[in-house]
Scaffold this motif. Structure first.
Motif, PDB file in Angstrom:
ATOM      1  N   ARG A 156      10.937  -2.850   6.501  1.00 39.16           N
ATOM      2  CA  ARG A 156      11.507  -1.539   6.790  1.00 39.16           C
ATOM      3  C   ARG A 156      13.038  -1.613   6.744  1.00 39.16           C
ATOM      4  NH1 ARG A 156       8.289   3.124   9.354  1.00 39.16           N
ATOM      5  NH2 ARG A 156       6.271   2.653   8.431  1.00 39.16           N
ATOM      6  N   ALA A 167       0.845  -1.196   0.000  1.00 38.22           N
ATOM      7  CA  ALA A 167       0.000   0.000   0.000  1.00 38.22           C
ATOM      8  C   ALA A 167       0.876   1.240   0.000  1.00 38.22           C
ATOM      9  CB  ALA A 167      -0.919   0.006   1.216  1.00 38.22           C
ATOM     10  N   ASN A 204       1.384   5.055   1.006  1.00 40.65           N
ATOM     11  CA  ASN A 204       0.927   6.002   2.013  1.00 40.65           C
ATOM     12  C   ASN A 204       0.864   7.415   1.444  1.00 40.65           C
ATOM     13  OD1 ASN A 204       0.821   4.030   4.153  1.00 40.65           O
ATOM     14  ND2 ASN A 204       3.066   4.106   4.189  1.00 40.65           N
ATOM     15  N   ALA A 205       0.151   8.290   2.141  1.00 44.81           N
ATOM     16  CA  ALA A 205      -0.043   9.659   1.661  1.00 44.81           C
ATOM     17  C   ALA A 205       1.275  10.404   1.496  1.00 44.81           C
ATOM     18  CB  ALA A 205      -0.967  10.419   2.622  1.00 44.81           C
ATOM     19  N   GLU A 206       2.269  10.115   2.345  1.00 45.66           N
ATOM     20  CA  GLU A 206       3.549  10.817   2.274  1.00 45.66           C
ATOM     21  C   GLU A 206       4.509  10.192   1.266  1.00 45.66           C
ATOM     22  OE1 GLU A 206       3.934   7.885   5.753  1.00 45.66           O
ATOM     23  OE2 GLU A 206       2.390   9.115   4.780  1.00 45.66           O
ATOM     24  N   TYR A 222       6.181  -5.621   9.054  1.00 42.24           N
ATOM     25  CA  TYR A 222       6.379  -4.591   8.032  1.00 42.24           C
ATOM     26  C   TYR A 222       7.819  -4.611   7.528  1.00 42.24           C
ATOM     27  CZ  TYR A 222       1.947  -2.281   9.282  1.00 42.24           C
ATOM     28  OH  TYR A 222       0.629  -1.977   9.501  1.00 42.24           O
ATOM     29  N   THR A 229       5.620   6.969   1.179  1.00 41.97           N
ATOM     30  CA  THR A 229       6.257   5.724   1.595  1.00 41.97           C
ATOM     31  C   THR A 229       5.332   4.553   1.287  1.00 41.97           C
ATOM     32  OG1 THR A 229       5.393   5.913   3.842  1.00 41.97           O
ATOM     33  CG2 THR A 229       7.567   6.887   3.404  1.00 41.97           C
ATOM     34  N   VAL A 230       5.887   3.350   1.367  1.00 47.64           N
ATOM     35  CA  VAL A 230       5.129   2.160   1.000  1.00 47.64           C
ATOM     36  C   VAL A 230       5.136   1.172   2.161  1.00 47.64           C
ATOM     37  CG1 VAL A 230       5.038   0.172  -0.559  1.00 47.64           C
ATOM     38  CG2 VAL A 230       5.629   2.423  -1.457  1.00 47.64           C
ATOM     39  N   ASP A 231       3.966   0.648   2.476  1.00 48.10           N
ATOM     40  CA  ASP A 231       3.842  -0.414   3.479  1.00 48.10           C
ATOM     41  C   ASP A 231       3.799  -1.763   2.763  1.00 48.10           C
ATOM     42  OD1 ASP A 231       3.815   1.250   5.683  1.00 48.10           O
ATOM     43  OD2 ASP A 231       1.630   1.348   5.804  1.00 48.10           O
ATOM     44  N   ALA A 237      10.965   3.944   7.090  1.00 48.03           N
ATOM     45  CA  ALA A 237      10.029   3.561   6.028  1.00 48.03           C
ATOM     46  C   ALA A 237      10.755   3.398   4.695  1.00 48.03           C
ATOM     47  CB  ALA A 237       8.927   4.596   5.904  1.00 48.03           C
ATOM     48  N   THR A 266       7.490   0.944  13.684  1.00 47.58           N
ATOM     49  CA  THR A 266       7.631   2.383  13.478  1.00 47.58           C
ATOM     50  C   THR A 266       8.959   2.920  14.007  1.00 47.58           C
ATOM     51  OG1 THR A 266       6.398   2.785  15.525  1.00 47.58           O
ATOM     52  CG2 THR A 266       5.149   2.826  13.460  1.00 47.58           C
TER      53      THR A 266
END
Length: 218
Positions: A186, A167, A169-171, A184, A173-175, A209, A205
């Motif tokens: 990372r 997915a 992300n809005a910023e 995740y 980065t990718v999950d 990311a 976290t």
């Protein structure tokens, strides 16, 4: 003194080319099949003095392969990618056969959201393929990567096709999240680690990311 020329526009894409010093006009001397200059009082109407110019386009550049940052989520993530930690310009090294290890990266140069697809860089690429509602990630060295437990680990196998969801992300980065275990993908930037890995859902976290760069021709 005779190297100065005047370009006289006759309209309709035609021109006289006049040598200013000699006061002669460029002409095509058909009898001898060469170019010459000659004095003429009717150069504007005599077609042997009327010149036209044509632009010869340069040969089209061959498409160049580059890895380009993914900034919009595709309908299907299938393709060839680099897994990237942008801040330090490091990519997961998919050429390795021992993948869950410190320093499992290559250094690259990122410019304007692009990475040149040199042979060395392409050796680090991974292939993402659709698998039901999820995806598999396969390294250039032939290993599927993923995780199956809620722990800090990167599993790799040439036959076990670990599944992950992807997915954007809005910023930007990718999950990449393991279907089994919810860990995740990372980058751990601690000096004694420096590795790409799946990290458990309660602490991921704390790690850096990632983003994805897709191989394209442009």
């Amino acid at each position: 003194e005779n190297d100065t020329w005047e370009l006289i526009d006759l309209g309709d894409g035609l021109y006289n080319l006049k040598n200013v010093g000699r006061e002669t006009y460029m002409e095509w001397y058909a009898r001898y099949s060469n170019w010459s200059t000659y004095g003429a009082s009717n150069a504007a109407t005599d077609d042997q003095f009327q010149m036209a110019f044509y632009v010869i386009p340069s040969e089209a550049d061959e498409p160049q392969e580059r890895f380009v940052k993914v900034t919009e989520a595709p309908t299907d993530w299938s393709g060839t990618y680099l897994i990237v930690y942008e801040d330090d310009q490091k990519v997961f090294d998919g050429s390795l056969t021992t993948l869950d290890a410190g320093n499992n990266f290559k250094d690259v140069t990122i410019a304007d959201g692009k990475i040149e697809a040199t042979d060395e860089v392409k050796a680090a690429q991974v292939t993402i393929a659709k698998s039901g509602d999820a995806y598999t990630i396969k390294t250039a060295s032939g290993y599927f990567i993923g995780n199956t437990g809620n722990n800090n680990k990167l599993l790799s196998n040439t036959s076990t096709q670990y599944e992950s969801t992807i997915a954007l992300n809005a910023e930007g980065t990718v999950d990449v999240v393991a279907v089994n275990g919810g860990t995740y993908l990372r980058f751990n930037s601690a000096s004694n680690q420096m590795r790409f890995r799946f990290f458990k859902s309660s602490t991921y976290t704390n790690q850096q990311a990632i983003v994805l760069y897709k191989l394209v021709e442009e």
